[in-house]
Design an enzyme around this catalytic site. Sequence first.
Site, short mmCIF file in Angstrom:
data_model
loop_
_atom_site.label_atom_id
_atom_site.label_comp_id
_atom_site.label_asym_id
_atom_site.label_seq_id
_atom_site.Cartn_x
_atom_site.Cartn_y
_atom_site.Cartn_z
CD GLU A 91 -2.40 1.41 2.73
OE1 GLU A 91 -2.65 2.56 3.16
OE2 GLU A 91 -2.68 0.38 3.36
CD GLU A 164 16.49 -9.36 2.41
OE1 GLU A 164 17.21 -10.37 2.51
OE2 GLU A 164 15.72 -8.99 3.31
#
Length: 176
Positions: A91, A164
């Site tokens: 979001e 990551e």
Amino acid sequence: MSIAEDQVPGVEPATAESQGFVFNHTMLRAKDPKVSLAFYTRVFGMRLLRKLDFPEMQFTLYFLGHAEAGEVPEDDAERTAYTFSQKGVLELTHNWGSENDPELSYHDGNAEPQGFGHICFAVPDLAAAERWFDANDVEFKKRANEGKMPNVVFVKDPDGYWIEVVQPALSAGLGD
């Protein structure tokens, strides 16, 4: 070595009451939604699942995910229910006017005081992903061949949040 959950302090068995609970989304603030949406849809292949405007509070929510083509319902109510039933949704929250504030930047959670750290994407080919990021001028925090954790990449999104990036098969040897 397998994980014996009952041997890890703090881990408790799931209860009947929590059956069916699913992690749905993480929220990040986006200073300029055009830039952030382009980044996550183009670079990471996400689709816009739902956009919700809240004029009275002057913000917009953008929900992004990896839905298959044609899978997202067209009807607004069905689309909203679909979005909140997915796993691994991002979001992006845009507070109106933030894109016009040259002084505004969001805390990435990695500077002091540390808190939130990063989100993570799994990719099928880490080396190809690095080349793709280079071709798209993505800012690297760490490349796969740098640092103490090989085969783990960190890049930054347009607001400085860390992402990551891992190739699951290359992660087998991480940790104890």
